[in-house]
Scaffold this motif. Structure first.
Motif, PDB file in Angstrom:
ATOM      1  N   ILE A  65      73.789  36.960  30.414  1.00  0.00           N
ATOM      2  CA  ILE A  65      73.221  35.885  31.237  1.00  0.00           C
ATOM      3  C   ILE A  65      71.765  35.631  30.885  1.00  0.00           C
ATOM      4  CG2 ILE A  65      72.916  35.075  33.615  1.00  0.00           C
ATOM      5  CD1 ILE A  65      75.817  35.530  32.767  1.00  0.00           C
ATOM      6  N   GLY A  66      71.098  36.635  30.347  1.00  0.00           N
ATOM      7  CA  GLY A  66      69.689  36.477  30.010  1.00  0.00           C
ATOM      8  C   GLY A  66      68.742  36.749  31.148  1.00  0.00           C
ATOM      9  N   VAL A  67      69.221  37.397  32.212  1.00  0.00           N
ATOM     10  CA  VAL A  67      68.372  37.758  33.349  1.00  0.00           C
ATOM     11  C   VAL A  67      68.060  39.249  33.249  1.00  0.00           C
ATOM     12  CG1 VAL A  67      68.171  37.898  35.854  1.00  0.00           C
ATOM     13  CG2 VAL A  67      69.362  35.967  34.807  1.00  0.00           C
ATOM     14  N   PRO A  68      66.804  39.644  33.142  1.00  0.00           N
ATOM     15  CA  PRO A  68      66.478  41.066  32.995  1.00  0.00           C
ATOM     16  C   PRO A  68      66.769  41.853  34.257  1.00  0.00           C
ATOM     17  CG  PRO A  68      64.477  39.773  33.260  1.00  0.00           C
ATOM     18  CD  PRO A  68      65.595  38.789  33.113  1.00  0.00           C
ATOM     19  N   ALA A  69      66.793  43.168  34.108  1.00  0.00           N
ATOM     20  CA  ALA A  69      67.135  44.047  35.234  1.00  0.00           C
ATOM     21  C   ALA A  69      66.173  43.883  36.395  1.00  0.00           C
ATOM     22  CB  ALA A  69      67.164  45.504  34.764  1.00  0.00           C
ATOM     23  N   ASP A  70      64.886  43.637  36.103  1.00  0.00           N
ATOM     24  CA  ASP A  70      63.920  43.531  37.192  1.00  0.00           C
ATOM     25  C   ASP A  70      63.999  42.207  37.937  1.00  0.00           C
ATOM     26  OD1 ASP A  70      62.869  41.860  35.304  1.00  0.00           O
ATOM     27  OD2 ASP A  70      60.896  42.808  35.218  1.00  0.00           O
ATOM     28  N   ARG A  71      64.879  41.284  37.493  1.00  0.00           N
ATOM     29  CA  ARG A  71      65.103  40.024  38.211  1.00  0.00           C
ATOM     30  C   ARG A  71      66.510  39.958  38.787  1.00  0.00           C
ATOM     31  NH1 ARG A  71      61.821  35.986  36.869  1.00  0.00           N
ATOM     32  NH2 ARG A  71      62.438  35.238  38.939  1.00  0.00           N
ATOM     33  N   THR A  72      67.207  41.088  38.735  1.00  0.00           N
ATOM     34  CA  THR A  72      68.565  41.174  39.271  1.00  0.00           C
ATOM     35  C   THR A  72      68.557  42.059  40.506  1.00  0.00           C
ATOM     36  OG1 THR A  72      69.539  40.909  37.077  1.00  0.00           O
ATOM     37  CG2 THR A  72      70.947  41.857  38.781  1.00  0.00           C
ATOM     38  N   GLN A  73      69.161  41.600  41.587  1.00  0.00           N
ATOM     39  CA  GLN A  73      69.179  42.354  42.841  1.00  0.00           C
ATOM     40  C   GLN A  73      70.598  42.778  43.194  1.00  0.00           C
ATOM     41  OE1 GLN A  73      66.440  43.289  44.784  1.00  0.00           O
ATOM     42  NE2 GLN A  73      68.045  44.601  45.634  1.00  0.00           N
ATOM     43  N   VAL A  74      70.751  44.044  43.566  1.00  0.00           N
ATOM     44  CA  VAL A  74      72.032  44.562  44.045  1.00  0.00           C
ATOM     45  C   VAL A  74      72.052  44.461  45.563  1.00  0.00           C
ATOM     46  CG1 VAL A  74      73.531  46.589  44.186  1.00  0.00           C
ATOM     47  CG2 VAL A  74      72.258  46.109  42.078  1.00  0.00           C
ATOM     48  N   ILE A  75      73.168  44.015  46.122  1.00  0.00           N
ATOM     49  CA  ILE A  75      73.325  43.889  47.570  1.00  0.00           C
ATOM     50  C   ILE A  75      74.547  44.688  47.995  1.00  0.00           C
ATOM     51  CG2 ILE A  75      73.671  42.303  49.500  1.00  0.00           C
ATOM     52  CD1 ILE A  75      72.334  40.137  47.833  1.00  0.00           C
ATOM     53  N   ALA A  76      74.339  45.628  48.912  1.00  0.00           N
ATOM     54  CA  ALA A  76      75.403  46.514  49.391  1.00  0.00           C
ATOM     55  C   ALA A  76      75.653  46.255  50.866  1.00  0.00           C
ATOM     56  CB  ALA A  76      75.030  47.972  49.156  1.00  0.00           C
ATOM     57  N   ILE A  77      76.762  46.791  51.346  1.00  0.00           N
ATOM     58  CA  ILE A  77      77.142  46.523  52.730  1.00  0.00           C
ATOM     59  C   ILE A  77      76.451  47.441  53.725  1.00  0.00           C
ATOM     60  CG2 ILE A  77      79.135  48.067  52.935  1.00  0.00           C
ATOM     61  CD1 ILE A  77      80.578  45.490  54.102  1.00  0.00           C
ATOM     62  N   ALA A  78      75.922  48.588  53.256  1.00  0.00           N
ATOM     63  CA  ALA A  78      75.317  49.552  54.166  1.00  0.00           C
ATOM     64  C   ALA A  78      74.366  50.438  53.390  1.00  0.00           C
ATOM     65  CB  ALA A  78      76.401  50.402  54.834  1.00  0.00           C
ATOM     66  N   HIS A  79      73.595  51.226  54.123  1.00  0.00           N
ATOM     67  CA  HIS A  79      72.721  52.216  53.487  1.00  0.00           C
ATOM     68  C   HIS A  79      73.506  53.463  53.077  1.00  0.00           C
ATOM     69  CE1 HIS A  79      69.040  50.069  54.101  1.00  0.00           C
ATOM     70  NE2 HIS A  79      69.206  50.013  55.402  1.00  0.00           N
ATOM     71  N   GLY A  80      74.403  53.911  53.947  1.00  0.00           N
ATOM     72  CA  GLY A  80      75.134  55.146  53.695  1.00  0.00           C
ATOM     73  C   GLY A  80      76.434  54.914  52.957  1.00  0.00           C
ATOM     74  N   GLY A  81      77.125  56.012  52.696  1.00  0.00           N
ATOM     75  CA  GLY A  81      78.414  55.931  52.029  1.00  0.00           C
ATOM     76  C   GLY A  81      78.287  56.070  50.526  1.00  0.00           C
ATOM     77  N   PRO A  82      79.424  56.251  49.851  1.00  0.00           N
ATOM     78  CA  PRO A  82      79.400  56.487  48.398  1.00  0.00           C
ATOM     79  C   PRO A  82      78.957  55.287  47.582  1.00  0.00           C
ATOM     80  CG  PRO A  82      81.659  56.286  49.201  1.00  0.00           C
ATOM     81  CD  PRO A  82      80.785  56.360  50.413  1.00  0.00           C
ATOM     82  N   VAL A  83      78.981  54.079  48.157  1.00  0.00           N
ATOM     83  CA  VAL A  83      78.458  52.907  47.452  1.00  0.00           C
ATOM     84  C   VAL A  83      77.452  52.159  48.327  1.00  0.00           C
ATOM     85  CG1 VAL A  83      80.330  52.527  45.828  1.00  0.00           C
ATOM     86  CG2 VAL A  83      80.524  51.613  48.131  1.00  0.00           C
ATOM     87  N   GLY A  84      76.751  52.904  49.175  1.00  0.00           N
ATOM     88  CA  GLY A  84      75.685  52.318  49.968  1.00  0.00           C
ATOM     89  C   GLY A  84      74.401  52.222  49.149  1.00  0.00           C
ATOM     90  N   THR A  85      73.354  51.705  49.757  1.00  0.00           N
ATOM     91  CA  THR A  85      72.102  51.503  49.026  1.00  0.00           C
ATOM     92  C   THR A  85      71.523  52.816  48.513  1.00  0.00           C
ATOM     93  OG1 THR A  85      70.752  51.613  51.039  1.00  0.00           O
ATOM     94  CG2 THR A  85      71.557  49.438  50.361  1.00  0.00           C
ATOM     95  N   ARG A  86      71.683  53.894  49.278  1.00  0.00           N
ATOM     96  CA  ARG A  86      71.093  55.161  48.830  1.00  0.00           C
ATOM     97  C   ARG A  86      71.755  55.651  47.550  1.00  0.00           C
ATOM     98  NH1 ARG A  86      70.129  55.898  54.539  1.00  0.00           N
ATOM     99  NH2 ARG A  86      72.249  56.562  54.963  1.00  0.00           N
ATOM    100  N   ALA A  87      73.077  55.616  47.519  1.00  0.00           N
ATOM    101  CA  ALA A  87      73.789  56.068  46.319  1.00  0.00           C
ATOM    102  C   ALA A  87      73.515  55.138  45.141  1.00  0.00           C
ATOM    103  CB  ALA A  87      75.291  56.139  46.602  1.00  0.00           C
ATOM    104  N   LEU A  88      73.507  53.847  45.383  1.00  0.00           N
ATOM    105  CA  LEU A  88      73.272  52.894  44.307  1.00  0.00           C
ATOM    106  C   LEU A  88      71.842  53.000  43.776  1.00  0.00           C
ATOM    107  CD1 LEU A  88      75.151  49.846  45.839  1.00  0.00           C
ATOM    108  CD2 LEU A  88      75.790  51.033  43.733  1.00  0.00           C
TER     109      LEU A  88
END
Length: 709
Positions: free
Chosen positions: A536-559
């Motif tokens: 896509i040509g968008v660097p990592a520092d311009r890409t944002q990950v959005i998760a459903i929660a802070h906790g859990g195996p795929v929450g913001t903390r784990a990611l």
């Protein structure tokens, strides 16, 4: 929508494939306030130590004006007749001061604690961003610490207790140990154990002090879910679950104490036959939330009526000016908004991301005519984007406007010195924030609340924008400007409960199916670090990950842990952070400021943020700063990035709903990747997952004011 291959090696997920359905979720139940976790203290809630005086409809100073932070106030002091449907008030020891329209310091003025949202700037140095709380008496803290530790509670709660109860916190706890329930993070069983340790045999489940504290506890929990009030029967049922033997008596004691107010539930129709016996449905609400909604309703009516009074003096020349501005508007929707705002002191405007150009056109037209006009976004990210349309001088954040960090400043009477204000991202305003803003506006001003009614509601209690829309108390303009491209097409479908595949010839929308949490984390890191930059040509520092929660195996903390390991590995030399780490500073419910770690010094952590260089004080780093490669949906609301990666886990359950999916998907400007682990749960959530209703009173208060003329 395009689906990438299932394999974890070889070509990335952008190398062709077909496009199935995508899904979305809601993080509201995990961390509605958007605040980071902290031991014993969840932190970040505004107004937890505020004692408010009587509202403007009941005499005295307006509730959201200077003099009301009340950190040292005696809680529960009587302030009116309890249970009278609105006049009973929790008292405050503060001296009544002047409101923003009547002199005195405004509630978010620089230097005040501002509920944790304010920021002080050192001349020539970085802005200081942290809790914003004033210092407390260390002797009072030590006194409270002694009582806490003597009862087996953590001494670390002492400062929070002093902020809640004032300088006499230690003695107050000895007399009523259940007051500790007012500290965020304290559970009922912990408070009961502390009470038994302090009171001995006197402590019991039927203690009036316990019942009174539990009423407040139940209502605070409801506020965290967005409610400003709760049905009396629901409160009593909750008290029963906590072992209160006489819930009715507990509610009565709480109302008599003044911190809880009693209202008739106006949403329930009573029988037309007055002779017919029926139970009158009642609502209970904490005084601060009741005052907020009443103040907001009062302010909205004031703006409408004061504008009507001043509009009589408006000449033909002004009318022609507005008509010329409408004729030159960039779209028919913008022209309609300009004409409507010209004729009303309060206007509601709804639309998606592209519709933000319409209030921007209004502000530009007003400034061209010589009016003091400003556009306010909820986030710094939104302000930056808004400045591209209206210019740096006209673009502010709501917080910056109220603290004086941006915008026109204050008039001699302490009202905001402006003629027109367009507030974008209005659904993100809690009832208290909306009330504070409206209270600061002068008579005769034009106010436009603009926002997307399909997006997530505020992180704080209330649903001010939705209630105003439902009340039909003022004119409304609905934008006819659609959001462009495949992402805009997809979010348009989501808004009506559908999730079809959309054509994305340039890989604007891609779905990446995953089988389990480990693969979801792996694929997310691959997307951010490799696939999106390469394809896509968008660097990592311009890409944002959005998760459903802070906790859990795929929450913001784990990611965030996985993303840091790949993008900026390091030992966490500065309190868990390294230079180059992407972080988010959480200064209050729904208030998230994105930044990058620059370094550290003895006084705190130095960051480069969207609003410039900032310093987070050393004592606030642990509770206010978190890694920010991944955010929750609520934290991401009001912001946009060139590319977003939305992670939908298989165990999202009820947290996955249409508003969350719509909000998360719409954060991407050029590209959206969906890491899809929920299978058919995603389209089902979009079709059926309506956000939980919030119990509020703003609509009924507006109706009451309209009926009263």
């Amino acid at each position: 929508m395009r689906r990438g291959p299932d394999d974890t090696g070889g070509p990335g997920p952008y190398e062709g494939g077909r496009g199935p359905e995508a899904r979305r979720g809601d993080d509201a139940g995990y961390d509605r306030n958007g605040a980071p976790d902290a031991p014993g203290l969840s932190g970040g809630r505004r107004g937890e130590d505020d004692a408010r005086g009587p509202g403007p409809r009941h005499g005295g100073r307006p509730p959201y004006t200077a003099g009301g932070n009340g950190a040292d106030s005696a809680p529960g002091a009587p302030g009116g007749a309890p249970g009278d449907g609105g006049s009973g008030r929790r008292g405050a020891d503060d001296t009544p001061g002047s409101g923003p329209r009547h002199g005195g310091r405004p509630p978010y003025a620089a230097g005040g604690n501002g509920g944790g949202n304010g920021a002080d700037s050192a001349p020539g140095g970085p802005e200081v961003v942290g809790s914003g709380r004033a210092a407390v008496d260390p002797r009072a803290v030590e006194g409270a610490r002694g009582v806490l530790t003597g009862g087996g509670a953590p001494g670390e709660l002492a400062e929070a207790v002093v902020r809640l109860l004032g300088e006499g916190a230690g003695e107050a706890l000895r007399q009523d140990p259940w007051l500790v329930l007012g500290v965020p993070g304290v559970r009922v069983e912990q408070a009961d154990g502390f009470a038994r340790a302090v009171l001995g045999g006197q402590a019991g489940p039927g203690d009036e002090r316990r019942g009174r504290a539990l009423v407040g506890f139940v209502l605070e929990k409801a506020a965290q879910e967005g409610h400003t009030a709760l049905g009396a029967d629901a409160v009593k049922a909750a008290l029963g679950r906590h072992g209160v033997p006489d819930p009715e008596a507990a509610v009565t004691a709480a109302v008599e104490d003044g911190g809880v107010l009693l209202f008739r539930d106006e949403s329930v129709e009573l029988p037309a036959d007055e002779d017919e016996e029926t139970d009158v449905p009642l609502l209970l609400g904490l005084d601060k939330h009741a005052l907020a909604e009443e103040s907001l309703a009062d302010g909205c009516v004031r703006l409408l009526r004061s504008f009507e009074a001043e509009a009589v003096a408006v000449g033909e020349e002004a009318e022609q000016m507005w008509e010329r501005a409408a004729a030159g508007a960039p779209s028919s929707s913008a022209a309609q908004l300009i004409r409507t705002a010209a004729a009303s002191g309060l206007v509601l405007h709804t639309g998606g991301e592209a519709a933000r150009a319409e209030p921007a056109a209004l502000v530009n037209a007003a400034r061209a005519a010589g009016l003091r006009a400003y556009a306010a976004a909820y986030t710094d990210n939104g302000r930056r984007r808004l400045a591209e349309a209206v210019g740096e001088q006209a673009a502010v954040t709501v917080e910056g406007l109220l603290t004086g960090r941006g915008g026109p400043g204050r008039a001699p009477d302490s009202s905001l010195a402006l003629d027109l204000l367009a507030v974008l991202d209005a659904p993100l305003l809690s009832a208290e924030e909306a009330a504070t803003l409206v209270e600061a506006l002068p008579d005769g001003v034009r106010l436009v609340f603009s926002g997307d009614e399909n997006a997530l509601w505020s992180a704080g209690p209330g649903r001010a924008f939705a209630d105003l829309l439902a009340s039909k108390a003022c004119p409304r303009v609905t934008s006819r400007t659609p959001d462009p491209g495949p992402i805009g097409e997809l979010t348009s479908y989501v808004s009506v409960g559908e999730l079809p595949a959309v054509e994305a010839p340039d890989k604007e929308v891609v779905v990446v199916p995953v089988r389990d949490p480990d693969e979801a984390v792996l694929r997310t890191v691959q997307l951010v670090a490799d696939s999106v930059p390469r394809a896509i040509g968008v660097p990592a520092d311009r890409t944002q990950v959005i998760a459903i929660a802070h906790g859990g195996p795929v929450g913001t903390r784990a990611l965030n842990a996985a993303l840091k390991e790949r993008l900026n590995p390091g030992p966490g030399r500065f309190g868990g952070f390294d230079p180059g780490d992407r972080v988010v500073i959480v200064t209050g419910p729904g208030h998230a400021l994105l930044a990058t770690v620059v370094g550290a010094e003895p006084t705190g952590l130095r960051l480069d943020s969207e609003r410039g260089p900032v310093l987070v004080p050393r004592e606030d780093v642990a509770t206010a700063v978190r890694h920010g490669w991944a955010l929750t949906g609520h934290q991401a609301a009001g912001m946009r990035w060139p590319a977003v990666v939305v992670v939908v886990p298989g165990d999202a359950g009820a947290l996955l709903n249409r508003a969350w999916v719509y909000t998360a998907f719409a954060r991407g400007e050029r590209h959206l990747s969906v890491v899809q682990g929920a299978e058919q749960g995603l389209p089902q959530a979009v079709a059926e997952g309506v956000a939980r209703a919030r119990t509020t009173r703003l609509g009924s208060v507006l109706k009451e004011l309209a009926a009263g003329g």
